[in-house]
Motif scaffolding. Structure first.
Motif, PDB file in Angstrom:
ATOM      1  N   VAL A  54       0.831  -1.204   0.000  1.00  0.00           N
ATOM      2  CA  VAL A  54       0.000   0.000   0.000  1.00  0.00           C
ATOM      3  C   VAL A  54       0.865   1.253   0.000  1.00  0.00           C
ATOM      4  N   ASP A  55       2.036   1.173   0.634  1.00  0.00           N
ATOM      5  CA  ASP A  55       2.921   2.339   0.728  1.00  0.00           C
ATOM      6  C   ASP A  55       3.658   2.644  -0.569  1.00  0.00           C
ATOM      7  N   LEU A  56       3.575   1.750  -1.561  1.00  0.00           N
ATOM      8  CA  LEU A  56       4.334   1.949  -2.795  1.00  0.00           C
ATOM      9  C   LEU A  56       3.924   3.212  -3.546  1.00  0.00           C
ATOM     10  N   PHE A  90       8.914   3.139 -10.039  1.00  0.00           N
ATOM     11  CA  PHE A  90       9.340   2.682  -8.711  1.00  0.00           C
ATOM     12  C   PHE A  90       9.565   1.179  -8.586  1.00  0.00           C
ATOM     13  N   LEU A  91       9.164   0.382  -9.591  1.00  0.00           N
ATOM     14  CA  LEU A  91       9.355  -1.059  -9.489  1.00  0.00           C
ATOM     15  C   LEU A  91      10.143  -1.575 -10.685  1.00  0.00           C
ATOM     16  N   ARG A 122       6.293  -6.021  -8.462  1.00  0.00           N
ATOM     17  CA  ARG A 122       5.701  -5.606  -9.726  1.00  0.00           C
ATOM     18  C   ARG A 122       4.769  -6.685 -10.270  1.00  0.00           C
ATOM     19  N   GLN A 123       5.145  -7.942 -10.141  1.00  0.00           N
ATOM     20  CA  GLN A 123       4.273  -9.042 -10.567  1.00  0.00           C
ATOM     21  C   GLN A 123       2.974  -9.030  -9.772  1.00  0.00           C
ATOM     22  N   TRP A 124       3.073  -8.819  -8.464  1.00  0.00           N
ATOM     23  CA  TRP A 124       1.865  -8.774  -7.628  1.00  0.00           C
ATOM     24  C   TRP A 124       0.980  -7.604  -8.029  1.00  0.00           C
ATOM     25  N   ASP A 183       4.883  14.255  -1.333  1.00  0.00           N
ATOM     26  CA  ASP A 183       6.300  14.585  -1.497  1.00  0.00           C
ATOM     27  C   ASP A 183       7.194  13.361  -1.344  1.00  0.00           C
ATOM     28  N   GLU A 184       6.660  12.302  -0.743  1.00  0.00           N
ATOM     29  CA  GLU A 184       7.431  11.077  -0.556  1.00  0.00           C
ATOM     30  C   GLU A 184       7.423  10.202  -1.809  1.00  0.00           C
TER      31      GLU A 184
END
Length: 468
Positions: free
Chosen positions: A147-149, A368-369, A376-378, A435-436
């Motif tokens: 979820v944080d991705l 990001f992946l 990334r597969q998930w 911003d993160e």
């Protein structure tokens, strides 16, 4: 991916007319200007590696393929699938992976619906195995990291938590009904915020709707009872007392059991002279699973039944849910969902709408992946699940029926709610969170509510509502 075992008939006989003078379905909207591929080209290896990989071209091919499948034109469908199979690579760039997912979904639809039955025989066994993409079962830690991705979910979490804290100021008991697709991943940060805000934190009651979402990604590898125990322990570690309850209730009937449970609990609590209690309804990307078929009232059974005629005088199940929600007189309702329209009964319209919305997660993923990573597969498997549901299924099996922000606003006002302006504190919190993440994410205000954007395109909206 798919490799056809039967030789293809002469390609130009059927494909070329699509691009030289495409015939549009009455429900299709022609592009404002032709794609580079729509020039009557015969596909050569060079063509397949250049102009045919244009995003607009791939969308047009998918549209024509959908029409061929729906009209049972096996030859044309086979030819278009052959082209798509060569340009929509499952391990290519973001646009190719997007088209590849739609290609798989169309093939699933052809095999499932019975139209173009020959197509299944034309595919080899190895090709058919590619159609099944299993979703990953997350541990709690994996899901929290997942979820944080991106801000896709965090945007709603941040906006909702601030609105909830503001609305519940002064209450000794906060009852949160968490209708969330992400299995209460929002709640720990809300507990932290409550603990830091109060010397003597209020009692938190957390109610969730049973296990009816276990097959809709993201999928968690433990039961709600186990999850509840972990949340109660986490709250205790922050000196917050929390009660957790699972109510077995389904989106298929508009959470009727949950609504009835809340009505009974409200009556019992009031009769016992309970302390001041805030009722928070937190809806995070879950209400669009309530079927949008309309209902009629059956006088004999005093119940509502599905009416597939879509008569204007009947009541939408979603609207009925909001009407029942209003009768509970909640302290605040927070509604967060994706800002798209995937409700059309017409396949081509749905395909176009989904294609022009779901490019966003594929595009963001490349920032990001890395290619080949498990995450990334998930992530892509979960997106494919959504695409397959939108494209390959009909009736009550098609549960991914996302509605745009404007439609939900209309529904909420009709149910006698009025919008609450998202505060500047909430906006500041959301901006700090963004911003993160990658630079392409943005925030904009629309009326009282806020919208998450990617490269200027609407992604997710967050809104807060009070009983009018």
């Amino acid at each position: 991916m798919m490799q056809f075992t039967h030789p293809l008939p002469p390609f130009h006989q059927n494909i070329r007319p699509l691009f030289s003078n495409p015939t549009m379905n009455q429900n299709q909207v022609p592009s404002s200007k032709p794609s580079p591929c729509l020039t009557g080209l015969i596909p050569t290896p060079k063509a397949l590696s250049s102009s045919f990989r244009d995003t607009n071209c791939m969308e047009q091919l998918l549209v024509h393929c959908a029409n061929a499948i729906e009209t049972n034109d096996v030859t044309l469908a086979q030819q278009i699938l052959w082209v798509l199979n060569n340009i929509a690579l499952p391990d290519g760039d973001s646009n190719q992976r997007l088209a590849s997912s739609f290609l798989r979904a169309l093939t699933v639809r052809a095999a499932k619906s019975g139209s173009c039955k020959m197509l299944e025989a034309m595919m080899g066994e190895e090709s058919r195995s590619h159609l099944a993409i299993g979703t990953h079962k997350f541990s709690v830690i994996e899901l929290a990291n997942f979820v944080d991705l991106t801000p896709w979910h965090r945007f709603g979490f941040t906006a909702a938590n601030t609105a909830i804290l503001e609305a519940c100021e002064g209450f000794s008991v906060i009852h949160i009904v968490d209708l969330s697709l992400t299995h209460c991943m929002q709640i720990p940060s809300l507990i932290d915020a409550i603990a830091s805000r109060h010397e003597v934190p209020p009692l938190i009651k957390l109610t969730v709707a049973g296990d009816n979402f276990r097959d809709i990604p993201p999928v968690l590898d433990l039961s709600f009872d186990e999850l509840g125990a972990k949340l109660v322990n986490f709250a205790r570690s922050r000196n917050v007392t929390m009660e957790f309850r699972v109510v077995h209730s389904s989106y298929t009937d508009g959470f009727a059991s949950l609504i009835e449970h809340l009505k009974v609990q409200h009556l019992v609590y009031a009769s016992e002279g309970g302390a001041s209690e805030a009722l928070v309804i937190n809806c995070h990307m879950m209400l669009h699973y309530i079927p949008d078929e309309t209902l009629t009232h059956d006088m004999d059974t005093n119940s509502y039944v599905y009416d597939y005629g879509y008569h204007s005088s009947t009541l939408s199940l979603r609207s009925l849910f909001l009407k029942e929600l209003r009768s509970l007189n909640p302290t605040i309702v927070v509604l967060v969902d994706e800002d798209a329209d995937l409700t059309s009964k017409n396949l081509v319209c749905r395909l176009r709408s989904a294609f022009n919305y779901l490019w966003i997660p594929y595009d963001t993923m490349d920032t990001f992946l890395p290619r080949g990573s498990k995450q990334r597969q998930w992530y892509e498997a979960d997106i494919f699940w959504k695409i397959e549901n939108v494209i390959a299924h009909e009736g009550l099996q098609r549960v991914e029926r996302v509605e745009p922000k404007s439609m939900w606003e209309q529904r909420m006002r009709t149910a006698n709610f009025h919008g609450v302006t998202i505060s500047e504190d909430s906006v500041s919190e959301v901006k700090a969170m963004l911003d993160e993440h990658a630079a392409g994410w943005g925030l904009k205000k629309e009326d009282e509510h806020i919208v998450l954007t990617w490269k200027g395109h609407n992604v997710v909206f967050a809104s807060a509502w009070l009983p009018a």
